[in-house]
Design a protein around this motif. Structure first.
Motif, short mmCIF file in Angstrom:
data_model
loop_
_atom_site.label_atom_id
_atom_site.label_comp_id
_atom_site.label_asym_id
_atom_site.label_seq_id
_atom_site.Cartn_x
_atom_site.Cartn_y
_atom_site.Cartn_z
N GLU A 34 0.89 -1.20 0.00
CA GLU A 34 -0.01 0.03 -0.03
C GLU A 34 0.94 1.45 0.01
OE1 GLU A 34 -1.77 -0.69 3.97
OE2 GLU A 34 -1.58 1.43 4.24
N GLU A 35 0.14 2.41 -0.19
CA GLU A 35 0.79 3.71 -0.12
C GLU A 35 0.35 4.57 1.27
OE1 GLU A 35 0.99 6.33 -3.56
OE2 GLU A 35 2.00 4.61 -4.86
N ASN A 36 1.07 4.79 1.98
CA ASN A 36 0.73 5.71 3.06
C ASN A 36 1.11 7.14 3.00
OD1 ASN A 36 0.58 6.77 5.59
ND2 ASN A 36 0.52 4.88 6.82
N GLU A 37 0.21 7.89 2.48
CA GLU A 37 0.56 9.36 2.36
C GLU A 37 1.17 10.08 3.57
OE1 GLU A 37 0.75 11.73 -0.06
OE2 GLU A 37 0.11 10.26 -1.57
N ASP A 38 0.37 9.79 4.71
CA ASP A 38 0.90 10.28 6.05
C ASP A 38 2.36 10.22 6.35
OD1 ASP A 38 0.42 11.95 8.50
OD2 ASP A 38 -0.01 9.95 9.46
N VAL A 41 5.43 6.90 2.47
CA VAL A 41 5.96 5.55 2.04
C VAL A 41 5.25 4.93 1.13
CG1 VAL A 41 7.34 5.39 4.10
CG2 VAL A 41 5.13 4.40 4.07
N ARG A 42 5.73 4.17 0.15
CA ARG A 42 5.27 3.25 -0.37
C ARG A 42 5.81 1.94 0.36
NH1 ARG A 42 7.02 2.38 -6.10
NH2 ARG A 42 5.25 1.19 -6.43
N GLU A 43 5.10 1.03 0.71
CA GLU A 43 5.47 -0.25 1.37
C GLU A 43 5.15 -1.39 0.87
OE1 GLU A 43 3.63 -1.55 4.66
OE2 GLU A 43 2.41 0.08 5.07
N ALA A 44 5.77 -2.46 1.19
CA ALA A 44 5.18 -3.97 0.95
C ALA A 44 5.65 -4.66 2.12
CB ALA A 44 5.85 -4.36 -0.12
N SER A 68 10.48 12.97 3.10
CA SER A 68 9.88 11.88 4.02
C SER A 68 11.00 11.29 4.63
CB SER A 68 9.13 10.74 3.19
OG SER A 68 10.12 10.01 2.40
N ALA A 69 10.60 10.56 5.95
CA ALA A 69 11.52 10.08 6.98
C ALA A 69 12.44 8.89 6.28
CB ALA A 69 10.76 9.27 8.12
#
Ligand code: V0V
Length: 139
Positions: A34-38, A41-44, A68-69
């Motif tokens: 998913e992508e987490n705008e807050d 990140v794009r994460e798996a 981003s972090a």
């Protein structure tokens, strides 16, 4: 409150390349992305074949934005281990207990994490140089 090691997070430059690497090299299987705008990140999420839902997973984290972090982590360290995520049954109570022990939590209140979990982080300088995430999975 602690119920397990939820995941270990690895910062990567390119998500698809990293998923292919983990699958082809170690046999890990993609279970969620998913992508987490807050969080920027794009994460798996990946797991060993046949792992049950409660098993520890590997989280691959790629930056969505330059500020981003994960982008900052990659600039400073290059790709590698970025976080250790502990699964808790009640993230509000876990944060309160840790504050009582002198830990700095990054957020005043938990934010939205993977798959509608609720997350917060202990500052790495208070946790032996490890960014510790607390994650309460969605019901
Ligand atoms: C920074 N430092 C770390 C670190 N990041 N140490 C260990 N592990 C890390 N990942 C060190 C850094 O080298 C500095 O050490 C010191 O901490 C403070 O650095 P800073 O420059 O003041 O702070 P930043 O700008 O590097 O930010 C660090 C923090 C940031 C931890 C505050 O990364 C953050 O807000 N992280 C929480 C959010 C996050 O990581 N999101 C991505 C995953 P020296 O140089 O002073 O010795 S999202 C996610 O996990 C999700 C969605 C999920 O699981 O559901």
């Amino acid at each position: 409150l602690l119920s397990g090691v939820d995941h270990v997070g690895i910062a990567v430059a390119d998500l698809d390349t990293a998923i292919d690497f983990q699958r082809d090299t170690f046999g890990l299987e993609l279970t969620h992305r998913e992508e987490n705008e807050d969080q920027g990140v794009r994460e798996a999420m990946l797991a060993a074949p046949g792992d049950s839902t409660g098993a520890t997973r590997i989280q691959l984290l790629a930056p969505l934005r330059a500020d981003s972090a994960i982008a900052k982590f990659l600039d400073r360290n290059g790709p590698g281990l970025q976080q250790l995520a502990l699964r808790v049954t009640d993230v509000d109570a876990a944060c309160a207990a840790l504050r009582d022990r002198g830990m700095r939590l990054l957020y005043d209140a938990p934010r939205r994490g993977t798959a509608d979990s609720r997350i917060n982080f202990v500052h790495p300088k208070d946790a032996g140089g490890v960014l510790v995430e607390l994650v309460q999975p969605a019901q």
